[in-house]
Design an enzyme around this catalytic site. Structure first.
Site, PDB file in Angstrom:
ATOM      1  N   ASP A 194       3.963   9.409  -0.748  1.00 22.20           N
ATOM      2  CA  ASP A 194       2.146   8.485  -0.468  1.00 22.20           C
ATOM      3  C   ASP A 194       2.228   7.451  -1.323  1.00 22.20           C
ATOM      4  O   ASP A 194       2.846   8.174  -2.569  1.00 22.20           O
ATOM      5  CB  ASP A 194       0.911   9.673   0.263  1.00 22.20           C
ATOM      6  CG  ASP A 194       0.372   9.271   0.719  1.00 22.20           C
ATOM      7  OD1 ASP A 194       0.487   7.726   1.516  1.00 22.20           O
ATOM      8  OD2 ASP A 194      -0.523  10.025   1.103  1.00 22.20           O
ATOM      9  N   HIS A 211       0.449  -1.261  -0.106  1.00 19.65           N
ATOM     10  CA  HIS A 211       0.509  -0.465   0.196  1.00 19.65           C
ATOM     11  C   HIS A 211       0.466   1.446  -0.102  1.00 19.65           C
ATOM     12  O   HIS A 211       0.268   2.308  -0.259  1.00 19.65           O
ATOM     13  CB  HIS A 211      -1.496   0.465   1.345  1.00 19.65           C
ATOM     14  CG  HIS A 211      -1.523  -1.073   0.897  1.00 19.65           C
ATOM     15  ND1 HIS A 211      -3.109  -0.777   1.197  1.00 19.65           N
ATOM     16  CD2 HIS A 211      -2.257  -2.302   1.534  1.00 19.65           C
ATOM     17  CE1 HIS A 211      -3.866  -1.611   0.463  1.00 19.65           C
ATOM     18  NE2 HIS A 211      -3.277  -3.135   1.438  1.00 19.65           N
TER      19      HIS A 211
HETATM   20  C1  GDG Z   1      -2.061   3.468   3.267  1.00 19.97           C
HETATM   21  C2  GDG Z   1      -1.302   4.432   2.623  1.00 19.97           C
HETATM   22  C3  GDG Z   1      -2.692   4.520   0.940  1.00 19.97           C
HETATM   23  C4  GDG Z   1      -8.369  10.124   7.912  1.00 19.97           C
HETATM   24  N1  GDG Z   1      -9.007  10.951   9.361  1.00 19.97           N
HETATM   25  C5  GDG Z   1     -10.232  10.188   9.346  1.00 19.97           C
HETATM   26  C6  GDG Z   1     -10.727   9.208   8.392  1.00 19.97           C
HETATM   27  N2  GDG Z   1      -9.561   9.445   7.519  1.00 19.97           N
HETATM   28  C7  GDG Z   1      -9.510   8.079   6.753  1.00 19.97           C
HETATM   29  C8  GDG Z   1      -9.405   9.068   5.145  1.00 19.97           C
HETATM   30  C9  GDG Z   1      -9.205   8.044   3.965  1.00 19.97           C
HETATM   31  C10 GDG Z   1      -7.717   6.770   5.167  1.00 19.97           C
HETATM   32  O1  GDG Z   1      -8.580   7.483   6.373  1.00 19.97           O
HETATM   33  C11 GDG Z   1      -6.478   7.689   4.954  1.00 19.97           C
HETATM   34  O2  GDG Z   1      -6.444   6.875   3.736  1.00 19.97           O
HETATM   35  P1  GDG Z   1      -5.064   7.418   2.926  1.00 19.97           P
HETATM   36  O3  GDG Z   1      -4.783   7.254   1.754  1.00 19.97           O
HETATM   37  O4  GDG Z   1      -5.143   8.600   2.514  1.00 19.97           O
HETATM   38  O5  GDG Z   1      -3.670   7.327   4.058  1.00 19.97           O
HETATM   39  P2  GDG Z   1      -2.664   6.139   5.106  1.00 19.97           P
HETATM   40  O6  GDG Z   1      -3.637   6.066   6.268  1.00 19.97           O
HETATM   41  O7  GDG Z   1      -1.462   6.108   5.296  1.00 19.97           O
HETATM   42  O8  GDG Z   1      -2.664   4.593   3.829  1.00 19.97           O
HETATM   43  C12 GDG Z   1      -1.798   5.275   1.414  1.00 19.97           C
HETATM   44  C13 GDG Z   1      -3.493   3.631   1.548  1.00 19.97           C
HETATM   45  O9  GDG Z   1      -2.917   2.964   1.958  1.00 19.97           O
HETATM   46  C14 GDG Z   1      -4.188   2.790   0.618  1.00 19.97           C
HETATM   47  O10 GDG Z   1      -3.965   1.741  -0.285  1.00 19.97           O
HETATM   48  O11 GDG Z   1      -3.643   5.433   0.194  1.00 19.97           O
HETATM   49  O12 GDG Z   1      -0.398   5.799   0.527  1.00 19.97           O
HETATM   50  O13 GDG Z   1      -0.258   5.162   3.399  1.00 19.97           O
HETATM   51  O14 GDG Z   1      -9.976   7.436   4.125  1.00 19.97           O
HETATM   52  O15 GDG Z   1     -10.922   9.226   5.023  1.00 19.97           O
HETATM   53  N3  GDG Z   1     -11.745   9.072   8.456  1.00 19.97           N
HETATM   54  C15 GDG Z   1     -12.632   9.290   9.353  1.00 19.97           C
HETATM   55  N4  GDG Z   1     -11.943  10.525  10.447  1.00 19.97           N
HETATM   56  C16 GDG Z   1     -10.831  10.787  10.326  1.00 19.97           C
HETATM   57  O16 GDG Z   1     -10.496  11.564  11.512  1.00 19.97           O
HETATM   58  N5  GDG Z   1     -13.977   8.942   9.600  1.00 19.97           N
END
Ligand code: GDG
Length: 448
Positions: A353, A156
């Site tokens: 990322d 990921h």
């Molecule tokens: C890894 C990789 C890759 C965040 N704050 C809150 C909240 N979130 C949710 C977001 C989003 C998720 O968490 C974060 O996803 P990301 O993709 O931005 O980042 P990582 O957690 O680092 O994920 C990344 C991912 O895996 C998938 O393969 O895209 O690059 O690092 O959905 O909305 N959700 C809620 N409250 C929050 O305060 N409900």
């Protein structure tokens, strides 16, 4: 249809297994709805010693099988090698990586323990899909126990250039482990190029040919509906009133040093200092739920951000205006979707990322008649699917300030045109397509 076995560091808690689930659970929803599934991994609980036998719970057609991790294993496998060595290295931050042989040994031991607990549960025709950097060796450990099922792996996070990755002690061993998988998935073509070169460098040319990019997506329609429904709800309206017609900039990130938050705060400070017309006309909300709060580097980051918030608000606030609102508590997903829809600018500036789903969620949340602008780091994997975003170098606060000014002053016609360029692929390359493409590659086109 045969059973799908998901192996991941974390198995969602019972409360996260339904409509409120985030992350991997959302991305896999479609695949899990269609067939019998087993989801295997860590329970999130820490015990005296790592459990040998998983605890099983069945909900509908999904069986969740979890192991508690022993305190020492948690420290070495999870905090030590996964988060202290692999996470920074894979995000190009070699200077932040620490390496200890005991941690490395703990990482391998937990992977072996996962394989030993999972192997007896497997059926000969299962399809096994392992996820992320915590589990590089689990496929090889299963093979060593005689498992001949199809096993795929998806990373990921980014995969850096081979020279950088190979600076990590025991990197060659990890690459050799990857060769046990039938399909090795990464987020972007750049990651694929890097990983193929690293595999070829340790004589694993055949495995290099099994590396493919599968950019992960979101359930766009569902997120749009969530955002639409949030408008008019009490929490969203209270927030809207508190803005008093000011334009909203929103950032949503786990509190992590890869997300570029200090540079982003600095960039916003530059906006207020250099582009004075925005003073008192804009509010920036940063939601940054604390993750890995028990790691020293994360505590230091939190202190640094606290200072930035104090500095920016202290310097620019007026009695009736706080320019930066910052919260380290998580916000419920439906409320977050509503906040994103309200925001004139989505500010997503990770230093690196794998993909970044927030960028895609922001686009999906917009009102097609009056969409906001996405300001996006050129180092997020999502760049390839979001051609309408304003791209910035996340290390350059002035560039962030200039992009914010451009976004805040952009005419509606340009905002709409840019959003339309983004929404097409956010809808098309969604979570469902990601699962389908990975699994059809793993299971062979005939079984898809
Ligand atoms: C890894 C990789 C890759 C965040 N704050 C809150 C909240 N979130 C949710 C977001 C989003 C998720 O968490 C974060 O996803 P990301 O993709 O931005 O980042 P990582 O957690 O680092 O994920 C990344 C991912 O895996 C998938 O393969 O895209 O690059 O690092 O959905 O909305 N959700 C809620 N409250 C929050 O305060 N409900």
């Amino acid at each position: 249809m045969n059973r799908l076995v998901i192996v991941a560091n974390r198995v969602p808690n019972p409360g996260e297994r339904g409509a409120t689930a985030g992350g991997l659970a959302v991305a896999l929803k479609d695949a899990l709805a269609k067939r019998e599934a087993l989801w295997f991994g860590w329970s999130g609980q820490i015990a005296e010693a790592t459990a040998a036998d998983p605890v099983e719970t069945r909900i509908g057609r999904i069986t969740y099988a979890t192991l508690d991790l022993g305190r020492e294993d948690h420290r070495r496998y999870y905090l030590g090698f996964s988060n202290g060595s692999l996470w920074p290295t894979l995000h190009y931050r070699l200077g932040l990586a620490v390496f200890a042989r005991e941690d490395h040994a703990g990482y391998r031991a937990v992977n072996a323990a996962f394989a030993a607990a999972l192997a007896p549960m497997l059926r000969p025709d299962d399809t096994i899909w392992a996820h992320d950097f915590h589990l590089f060796p689990v496929g090889a450990a299963l093979r060593a126990l005689g498992c001949r099922q199809r096993i795929g792996f998806f990373l990921h996070v980014p995969f850096p250039p081979a020279g950088l990755f190979c600076a990590l002690p025991r990197a060659a061993e990890l690459l050799t482990d990857l060769a046990a998988y039938d399909v090795i998935g990464v987020q972007t073509e750049d990651d694929a190029v890097n990983l193929r070169a690293a595999l070829a460098g340790v004589g694993q040319e055949e495995a290099a040919a099994r590396v493919h990019a599968f950019p992960i997506g979101i359930e766009a329609e569902a997120f749009t509906t969530l955002a639409e429904k949030a408008i008019g709800k009490r929490e969203t309206e209270r927030f809207r009133q508190s803005l008093v017609d000011r334009a909203l900039i929103i950032g949503v990130d786990r509190l992590d040093y890869t997300k570029g938050l200090p540079q982003r705060f600095c960039g916003y400070g530059q906006l207020l200092a250099r582009f004075k017309t925005h003073r008192s006309k804009v509010t920036y909300l940063q939601v940054a739920p604390v993750s890995r709060g028990d790691v020293a580097q994360y505590r230091a980051l939190r202190r640094e951000l606290d200072e930035w918030v104090g500095r920016i608000n202290g310097q620019h606030a007026e009695p009736d205006w706080a320019p930066l609102r910052y919260m380290t508590r998580a916000v419920a997903r439906p409320v977050l979707a509503g906040f994103m829809r309200m925001a004139r600018v989505g500010l997503v500036t990770p230093l690196r990322d794998g993909m970044n789903l927030v960028a895609k969620e922001y686009v999906a949340a917009q009102d097609p008649e009056d969409p906001g602008v996405l300001v996006l780091s050129r180092f997020a994997g999502a760049v390839a699917q979001l051609p309408g975003a304003l791209l910035v170098n996340p290390l350059d606060p002035d560039e962030i300030a200039e992009a914010l000014d451009q976004a805040l002053t952009m005419k509606p016609a340009e905002r709409k045109a840019r959003w339309e360029e983004c929404i097409v692929s956010v809808r098309r390359d969604g979570a469902r397509a990601w699962c389908r493409e990975f699994l059809s590659r793993l299971e062979g086109a005939n079984d898809a």
